[in-house]
Design a protein around this motif. Structure first.
Motif, PDB file in Angstrom:
ATOM      1  N   GLU A 142       0.824  -1.209   0.000  1.00 22.42           N
ATOM      2  CA  GLU A 142       0.000   0.000   0.000  1.00 22.42           C
ATOM      3  C   GLU A 142       0.857   1.257   0.000  1.00 22.42           C
ATOM      4  N   GLN A 143       1.979   1.211   0.707  1.00 17.43           N
ATOM      5  CA  GLN A 143       2.873   2.364   0.737  1.00 17.43           C
ATOM      6  C   GLN A 143       3.448   2.645  -0.648  1.00 17.43           C
ATOM      7  N   SER A 144       3.826   1.592  -1.372  1.00 14.60           N
ATOM      8  CA  SER A 144       4.360   1.775  -2.716  1.00 14.60           C
ATOM      9  C   SER A 144       3.292   2.294  -3.673  1.00 14.60           C
ATOM     10  N   LEU A 145       2.080   1.759  -3.572  1.00  7.33           N
ATOM     11  CA  LEU A 145       0.993   2.277  -4.403  1.00  7.33           C
ATOM     12  C   LEU A 145       0.741   3.757  -4.120  1.00  7.33           C
ATOM     13  N   ALA A 146       0.846   4.146  -2.855  1.00  8.02           N
ATOM     14  CA  ALA A 146       0.622   5.547  -2.485  1.00  8.02           C
ATOM     15  C   ALA A 146       1.675   6.466  -3.090  1.00  8.02           C
ATOM     16  N   VAL A 147       2.923   5.996  -3.161  1.00  4.93           N
ATOM     17  CA  VAL A 147       3.988   6.790  -3.790  1.00  4.93           C
ATOM     18  C   VAL A 147       3.640   7.061  -5.252  1.00  4.93           C
ATOM     19  N   LEU A 148       3.265   6.017  -5.966  1.00  9.63           N
ATOM     20  CA  LEU A 148       2.934   6.159  -7.383  1.00  9.63           C
ATOM     21  C   LEU A 148       1.688   7.021  -7.579  1.00  9.63           C
ATOM     22  N   GLU A 149       0.710   6.856  -6.718  1.00  9.53           N
ATOM     23  CA  GLU A 149      -0.513   7.666  -6.808  1.00  9.53           C
ATOM     24  C   GLU A 149      -0.206   9.143  -6.594  1.00  9.53           C
ATOM     25  N   GLN A 150       0.703   9.449  -5.665  1.00 11.33           N
ATOM     26  CA  GLN A 150       1.038  10.850  -5.423  1.00 11.33           C
ATOM     27  C   GLN A 150       1.677  11.489  -6.656  1.00 11.33           C
ATOM     28  N   VAL A 151       2.585  10.755  -7.287  1.00  7.28           N
ATOM     29  CA  VAL A 151       3.227  11.291  -8.494  1.00  7.28           C
ATOM     30  C   VAL A 151       2.177  11.569  -9.563  1.00  7.28           C
ATOM     31  N   GLU A 152       1.257  10.647  -9.757  1.00  7.39           N
ATOM     32  CA  GLU A 152       0.203  10.840 -10.745  1.00  7.39           C
ATOM     33  C   GLU A 152      -0.709  12.005 -10.378  1.00  7.39           C
ATOM     34  N   ARG A 153      -0.980  12.147  -9.107  1.00  5.06           N
ATOM     35  CA  ARG A 153      -1.908  13.182  -8.634  1.00  5.06           C
ATOM     36  C   ARG A 153      -1.305  14.582  -8.736  1.00  5.06           C
ATOM     37  N   GLU A 154       0.002  14.688  -8.525  1.00  3.99           N
ATOM     38  CA  GLU A 154       0.636  16.003  -8.410  1.00  3.99           C
ATOM     39  C   GLU A 154       1.451  16.413  -9.626  1.00  3.99           C
ATOM     40  N   SER A 155       1.489  15.593 -10.675  1.00  4.49           N
ATOM     41  CA  SER A 155       2.322  15.939 -11.827  1.00  4.49           C
ATOM     42  C   SER A 155       1.803  15.267 -13.086  1.00  4.49           C
ATOM     43  N   ASP A 156       2.421  15.647 -14.209  1.00  6.59           N
ATOM     44  CA  ASP A 156       2.166  14.981 -15.486  1.00  6.59           C
ATOM     45  C   ASP A 156       3.334  14.068 -15.859  1.00  6.59           C
TER      46      ASP A 156
ATOM     47  N   GLN B  84      -4.191  -9.213 -10.143  1.00  6.97           N
ATOM     48  CA  GLN B  84      -4.678  -8.238  -9.180  1.00  6.97           C
ATOM     49  C   GLN B  84      -3.687  -7.095  -8.993  1.00  6.97           C
ATOM     50  N   THR B  85      -2.403  -7.438  -8.967  1.00  8.02           N
ATOM     51  CA  THR B  85      -1.372  -6.401  -8.824  1.00  8.02           C
ATOM     52  C   THR B  85      -1.384  -5.456 -10.014  1.00  8.02           C
ATOM     53  N   LEU B  86      -1.449  -6.008 -11.216  1.00  7.10           N
ATOM     54  CA  LEU B  86      -1.531  -5.170 -12.415  1.00  7.10           C
ATOM     55  C   LEU B  86      -2.775  -4.295 -12.379  1.00  7.10           C
ATOM     56  N   SER B  87      -3.884  -4.851 -11.936  1.00  8.40           N
ATOM     57  CA  SER B  87      -5.127  -4.074 -11.845  1.00  8.40           C
ATOM     58  C   SER B  87      -5.002  -2.947 -10.831  1.00  8.40           C
ATOM     59  N   ASP B  88      -4.372  -3.227  -9.688  1.00  7.37           N
ATOM     60  CA  ASP B  88      -4.173  -2.194  -8.670  1.00  7.37           C
ATOM     61  C   ASP B  88      -3.277  -1.072  -9.195  1.00  7.37           C
ATOM     62  N   LEU B  89      -2.273  -1.438  -9.958  1.00  9.02           N
ATOM     63  CA  LEU B  89      -1.365  -0.439 -10.517  1.00  9.02           C
ATOM     64  C   LEU B  89      -2.068   0.445 -11.538  1.00  9.02           C
ATOM     65  N   ARG B  90      -2.948  -0.136 -12.334  1.00 12.84           N
ATOM     66  CA  ARG B  90      -3.702   0.688 -13.279  1.00 12.84           C
ATOM     67  C   ARG B  90      -4.710   1.566 -12.546  1.00 12.84           C
ATOM     68  N   GLU B  91      -5.277   1.043 -11.469  1.00 12.90           N
ATOM     69  CA  GLU B  91      -6.178   1.861 -10.650  1.00 12.90           C
ATOM     70  C   GLU B  91      -5.447   3.077 -10.107  1.00 12.90           C
ATOM     71  N   ALA B  92      -4.137   2.916  -9.871  1.00 20.13           N
ATOM     72  CA  ALA B  92      -3.295   4.028  -9.415  1.00 20.13           C
ATOM     73  C   ALA B  92      -2.788   4.874 -10.576  1.00 20.13           C
ATOM     74  N   ASP B  93      -3.230   4.564 -11.802  1.00 15.90           N
ATOM     75  CA  ASP B  93      -2.865   5.304 -13.022  1.00 15.90           C
ATOM     76  C   ASP B  93      -1.390   5.192 -13.396  1.00 15.90           C
ATOM     77  N   VAL B  94      -0.736   4.102 -13.015  1.00 16.75           N
ATOM     78  CA  VAL B  94       0.655   3.885 -13.429  1.00 16.75           C
ATOM     79  C   VAL B  94       0.688   3.689 -14.941  1.00 16.75           C
ATOM     80  N   ASP B  95       1.678   4.300 -15.602  1.00 10.89           N
ATOM     81  CA  ASP B  95       1.737   4.300 -17.062  1.00 10.89           C
ATOM     82  C   ASP B  95       2.477   3.093 -17.648  1.00 10.89           C
ATOM     83  N   VAL B  96       3.627   2.755 -17.058  1.00 10.68           N
ATOM     84  CA  VAL B  96       4.502   1.728 -17.622  1.00 10.68           C
ATOM     85  C   VAL B  96       4.806   0.688 -16.554  1.00 10.68           C
ATOM     86  N   VAL B  97       4.786  -0.596 -16.944  1.00  9.66           N
ATOM     87  CA  VAL B  97       5.113  -1.667 -16.018  1.00  9.66           C
ATOM     88  C   VAL B  97       6.111  -2.605 -16.686  1.00  9.66           C
TER      89      VAL B  97
END
Length: 315
Positions: free
Chosen positions: A186-200, A220-233
């Motif tokens: 959850e902490q790692s997902l939050a890091v990625l979500e913050q970057v998406e939320r605060e920048s382009d 499920q992990t891939l789905s969670d990452l897309r929910e966090a709007d991660v661009d590249v995996v």
């Protein structure tokens, strides 16, 4: 317990060549570390030999020393810490980038939980030094979680790299023993979500396969990452660095990696997925994709195709 025998698709040629030798000497001259060497990356020979790059080789610079305050079960970087930061390192990295002639730079670091600010300002200064020398250079950073402290992550965002990567590493169930207890899903997902939320800024993450995960957990992990709007995996095979590290549970066949690539791009709509046994976080295919989109203005589909063709040509 004896180590599993590696299948033929995981056999790599030892590093060699003029570009490899030249990059290694430049790094020594500037007293710099790379994750390529410290983490025993299997692609070191390919990247440093410059097989996929008109500008020569590439390297992933590892900042803030060669000892990490964390002790992850998969990682070959030494555990330690306590070393003072080298105030000249940001400028030395920028000089080495210019000397090697890179137009795409990857920066990462050890975790420095022992430092006030965990080294975030030092990391950000290195980005700025590179950009000040040559604003056309694309800078990708693979950052620690900074214990989820938003002000520290914001320092990296404000330095304006072109890509911010942070690795979730594995599925939620296997976070420990794969990762240090101070890290977490959850902490790692939050890091990625913050970057998406605060920048382009483009976001990127990596998942290791072969540590005991089930297919539904990867999905499920891939789905969670897309929910966090991660661009590249990126997805790659875990390789045991030594007998004291986490055992390999299974060697995943290349066809399975191709299946996950299709799921990521065609079903879950990641911008790009590099997926294969030898793929690592800082991997040429990912760099080639981002370079094609940001520098050359290619469409996502064009960039995907060119990155895959370039990597296939080097196999």
């Amino acid at each position: 317990m004896s180590r599993r025998r590696k299948p033929d698709w995981l056999k790599m040629q030892p590093p060699s060549g003029r570009e490899f030798t030249g990059i290694k000497q430049t790094l020594r001259d500037h007293d710099l570390n790379t994750v390529c060497e410290e983490a025993n990356c299997p692609n070191l020979g390919e990247c440093w030999s410059g097989k996929n790059s008109e500008s020569g080789g590439t390297a992933t610079f590892m900042l803030m020393g060669d000892q990490c305050t964390r002790n992850c079960g998969f990682c070959d970087v030494d555990t330690g810490g306590g070393q003072p930061l080298d105030p000249d390192e940001p400028a030395n990295v920028a000089s080495a980038v210019a000397e090697i002639g890179l137009d795409y730079v990857v920066l990462t670091s050890v975790d420095r939980d022992d430092l006030e600010g965990q080294g975030a300002a030092h990391f950000a200064q290195t980005i700025r030094e590179i950009k000040q020398r040559d604003p056309s250079i694309l800078v990708e950073v693979l950052i620690p979680d900074f214990r989820g402290e938003e002000d520290l992550i914001r320092k990296i965002i404000e330095a304006e790299p072109d890509v911010i990567a942070h690795n979730v590493e594995t599925v939620e169930r296997l976070q420990q023993p794969v990762r240090d207890p101070r890290a977490g899903y959850e902490q790692s997902l939050a890091v990625l979500e913050q970057v998406e939320r605060e920048s382009d800024i483009y976001t990127k993450t990596s998942i290791m396969l072969g540590v005991g995960e089930y297919d539904h957990e990867v999905y499920q992990t891939l789905s969670d990452l897309r929910e966090a709007d991660v661009d590249v995996v990126t997805l790659g095979q875990y390789l045991q660095p030594s007998r004291s590290h986490l055992n390999v549970a299974t060697y995943v066949h290349p066809a399975k990696f191709e299946t996950w690539r299709r799921v990521a791009e065609e079903e879950l709509d990641f911008l790009y997925c590099a997926s294969g046994p030898m793929v690592r976080s800082s991997y040429k295919a990912g760099e080639l994709f981002v370079d094609a989109v940001l520098r050359d203005g290619k469409t996502v589909e064009q960039a995907r195709r060119e990155a895959r063709e370039s990597v296939a040509a080097s196999d």
